[in-house]
Each structure stands twice: as C-alpha cells, then as structure tokens.
Design a protein around this motif. Structure first.
Motif, short mmCIF file in Angstrom:
data_model
loop_
_atom_site.label_atom_id
_atom_site.label_comp_id
_atom_site.label_asym_id
_atom_site.label_seq_id
_atom_site.Cartn_x
_atom_site.Cartn_y
_atom_site.Cartn_z
N ILE A 1 36.60 45.51 52.95
CA ILE A 1 37.73 44.98 52.19
C ILE A 1 37.38 45.16 50.73
N TRP B 1 45.10 48.77 55.45
CA TRP B 1 46.24 47.88 55.34
C TRP B 1 46.01 46.93 54.19
N ASN B 2 47.09 46.38 53.66
CA ASN B 2 47.01 45.43 52.57
C ASN B 2 46.52 44.08 53.09
N VAL B 3 45.70 43.41 52.29
CA VAL B 3 45.23 42.07 52.65
C VAL B 3 45.38 41.17 51.43
N GLU B 4 45.43 39.88 51.69
CA GLU B 4 45.45 38.92 50.59
C GLU B 4 44.50 37.79 50.93
N ARG B 5 43.82 37.31 49.94
CA ARG B 5 42.90 36.20 50.13
C ARG B 5 43.68 34.91 50.11
N LEU B 6 43.48 34.07 51.10
CA LEU B 6 44.19 32.78 51.19
C LEU B 6 43.35 31.65 50.64
N MET C 1 44.20 43.94 47.19
CA MET C 1 43.06 44.26 48.03
C MET C 1 43.56 45.00 49.27
N LYS C 2 42.68 45.84 49.79
CA LYS C 2 42.99 46.57 51.02
C LYS C 2 41.82 46.46 51.97
N GLU D 1 38.97 46.64 46.55
CA GLU D 1 40.06 47.05 45.67
C GLU D 1 40.48 48.46 46.06
N GLU D 2 41.75 48.78 45.89
CA GLU D 2 42.30 50.03 46.40
C GLU D 2 41.58 51.28 45.87
#
Length: 99
Positions: free
Chosen positions: A69, A94-99, A1-2, A71-72
């Motif tokens: 936010i 920027w790159n993101v990640e779901r926590l 994800m971005k 998908e690329e």
C-alpha cells in the motif's frame, strides 16, 4: 493511496532466489514503506494446474501474494520493478483510504 497485489507462485525465482524475496529486497531499496507477503494453501491459475502443499512433506508450489500500500507514483515504480523481474506475474491495484 493505492494497494498493489502481485500474484506469484512459490516456485518463481529470479537468478536462483525466490522471486517474492527479490521483490521484497528491491522494494526496500526503492523506499516502499511496507509490504506483506502471503503464502496461500492452494490455488490454480491460467495454466489450470492446482498448486498446493503436500501435507505429508510440507512442500509444493504454493500461491504467493505480495501486497503493498503506497502513494500512487511510488506504487507505479513498484509495478515497473515487478515487470522487470517477471513478465507473467499478475499485478492488480485498487484505491484505498485509511480509516
């Protein structure tokens, strides 16, 4: 994800409609999953002029940030959409990640 953020001014328009509203409607049409539009209180940019709210009248050319936010691949299409509407908007990702 971005994450993708578009930096604009409240006074930016496209065909007499506030640009951030045009971006939101076109993003919905293209299937962007969500968006947040943030209006800032004050700021300045490449022209070094300060943008802020007139505290007595409630208006001004406030900074606006549109955040997506996604998908690329879909995010890249979103960036192309923004470029087609306003060539001098600043877009960052920027790159993101779901926590």
């Amino acid at each position: 994800m971005k994450a993708f953020a578009v930096f604009l001014s409240e006074g930016d328009v496209y065909e007499d409609v506030p640009l951030h509203k045009v971006i939101m409607e076109k993003a919905k049409e293209m299937g962007i999953s969500g968006m947040t539009i943030i209006k800032g209180y004050t700021g300045y940019g490449k022209h070094k002029g300060t943008s802020e709210i007139d505290p007595f009248h409630g208006y001004g050319d406030k900074p606006v940030i549109v955040v997506v936010i996604e998908e690329e691949e879909k995010g890249k299409k979103f960036v192309e959409l923004v470029k087609s509407l306003k060539s001098d908007a600043l877009v960052v990702s920027w790159n993101v990640e779901r926590l």
